[in-house]
Design a protein around this motif. Sequence first.
Motif, PDB file in Angstrom:
ATOM      1  N   GLY A   1       0.749  -1.235   0.000  1.00  0.00           N
ATOM      2  CA  GLY A   1       0.000   0.000   0.000  1.00  0.00           C
ATOM      3  C   GLY A   1       0.784   1.291   0.000  1.00  0.00           C
TER       4      GLY A   1
ATOM      5  N   PHE B   1      -4.095  -1.985  -0.193  1.00  0.00           N
ATOM      6  CA  PHE B   1      -3.977  -0.540  -0.312  1.00  0.00           C
ATOM      7  C   PHE B   1      -3.663   0.125   1.020  1.00  0.00           C
ATOM      8  CE2 PHE B   1      -6.941  -1.555  -3.902  1.00  0.00           C
ATOM      9  CZ  PHE B   1      -6.004  -1.338  -4.899  1.00  0.00           C
TER      10      PHE B   1
ATOM     11  N   ASP C   1      -3.807   5.724  -1.180  1.00  0.00           N
ATOM     12  CA  ASP C   1      -4.065   5.249  -2.542  1.00  0.00           C
ATOM     13  C   ASP C   1      -5.354   5.771  -3.153  1.00  0.00           C
ATOM     14  OD1 ASP C   1      -1.809   3.493  -3.266  1.00  0.00           O
ATOM     15  OD2 ASP C   1      -2.435   2.336  -1.525  1.00  0.00           O
ATOM     16  N   SER C   2      -6.394   5.964  -2.363  1.00  0.00           N
ATOM     17  CA  SER C   2      -7.680   6.392  -2.930  1.00  0.00           C
ATOM     18  C   SER C   2      -8.211   7.634  -2.223  1.00  0.00           C
ATOM     19  CB  SER C   2      -8.708   5.262  -2.845  1.00  0.00           C
ATOM     20  OG  SER C   2      -8.924   4.865  -1.506  1.00  0.00           O
TER      21      SER C   2
ATOM     22  N   THR D   1     -11.390   5.363  -6.638  1.00  0.00           N
ATOM     23  CA  THR D   1     -11.816   4.480  -5.555  1.00  0.00           C
ATOM     24  C   THR D   1     -10.970   3.212  -5.547  1.00  0.00           C
ATOM     25  OG1 THR D   1     -13.438   3.313  -6.921  1.00  0.00           O
ATOM     26  CG2 THR D   1     -14.180   5.326  -5.798  1.00  0.00           C
ATOM     27  N   ARG D   2     -11.053   2.481  -4.449  1.00  0.00           N
ATOM     28  CA  ARG D   2     -10.330   1.223  -4.364  1.00  0.00           C
ATOM     29  C   ARG D   2     -10.854   0.217  -5.398  1.00  0.00           C
ATOM     30  NH1 ARG D   2      -7.984   3.161   0.231  1.00  0.00           N
ATOM     31  NH2 ARG D   2      -6.975   1.685   1.707  1.00  0.00           N
TER      32      ARG D   2
ATOM     33  N   ARG E   1      -8.707  -1.719  -8.222  1.00  0.00           N
ATOM     34  CA  ARG E   1      -8.718  -3.170  -8.425  1.00  0.00           C
ATOM     35  C   ARG E   1      -9.025  -3.523  -9.872  1.00  0.00           C
ATOM     36  NH1 ARG E   1     -11.195  -3.058  -3.233  1.00  0.00           N
ATOM     37  NH2 ARG E   1     -13.287  -3.222  -4.125  1.00  0.00           N
TER      38      ARG E   1
ATOM     39  N   LYS F   1     -13.201  -2.282   0.787  1.00  0.00           N
ATOM     40  CA  LYS F   1     -11.900  -2.820   1.195  1.00  0.00           C
ATOM     41  C   LYS F   1     -11.921  -4.338   1.017  1.00  0.00           C
ATOM     42  CE  LYS F   1     -11.991  -0.795   5.323  1.00  0.00           C
ATOM     43  NZ  LYS F   1     -12.976   0.308   5.291  1.00  0.00           N
TER      44      LYS F   1
ATOM     45  N   ASP G   1      -7.172  -5.139   3.910  1.00  0.00           N
ATOM     46  CA  ASP G   1      -7.124  -3.702   3.612  1.00  0.00           C
ATOM     47  C   ASP G   1      -7.440  -2.939   4.892  1.00  0.00           C
ATOM     48  OD1 ASP G   1      -7.577  -1.067   2.792  1.00  0.00           O
ATOM     49  OD2 ASP G   1      -8.415  -1.683   0.860  1.00  0.00           O
TER      50      ASP G   1
END
Length: 292
Positions: free
Chosen positions: A50, A83, A87-88, A93-94, A98, A120, A141
Amino acid sequence: MEFKNNTFKIVQFTDTHFGNLPHHEDDIKTFSLIDKVLRDEKPDLIVHTGDIMWSDGVKDSDKVFQIVMEYFNKYNTPLAITFGNHDSEEGITRSELREIYDKIITNKPEKKDSFIIDDKENYVIPLSENGKELAYLYFIDSGADDRLGFGTYEWVLPEQVEWFRKTANKYKKNDGVKRGIVFQHIPLPEYWQSKENILSGVQEETNEEISAPKINTGLFANMLLNGETWGMIVGHDHENNFDSTLYGIHLAYANSSGFQAYGDVPKGATVIEITKEPFAIKTRNIQIDADR
């Protein structure tokens, strides 16, 4: 994923903190660090825990993440990620991250028991030999910011803790072998206690010595009660790279990898080697001269 010649080798990167395009010179150094470590170590699996990039204030963060995934993909070595808090943060968004990972990474390890809550993802990668599962890698996460204002960073949600409890118990062999490793970004509150039992590495953070959440939701207790969990390896605190123990459980930091990130501890990566006979898990840090 399969053991080869009695050993499975993981290279763990963390906190690469790639930023705006065009790449800053520090980002170029980080790419060079990745190249050197992967050429020298030739791992069976790459793990990134992450803060792959800064997303706060970064234009086209989707393109930054795509470039980083393409860079790892050129090695054709399986890549597993979770993450971090950066990161977001902005603009992506996560789940979108992905999707980019799924589209670009051609040699993905098989995820088992995937569980997504609040965007997550948690999942397991079993390590096997001839179809017999010997070790388990758990990816959790750990989120981003404390939304209730009790501290700075988010805690592992109770639902994630319950997922770990059920999943780790599902894979128990009841033979006393500590074969499970948990990877996440933010350390647990128990890291505050464990730093009194440092086996190797350094603890040099000067702001918050351990940047853990204030709320404890019981993940460490479930790792302990499971009886077959070796420990956890996180990122997040760039000047901590120690391996410590608490009640026989390893609580470790990977060596921070990104030259854009703060910290005077030399940048690098962490190698985790799992041997089959006799079964053992060992870690070592690699540190890279920025000028090489």
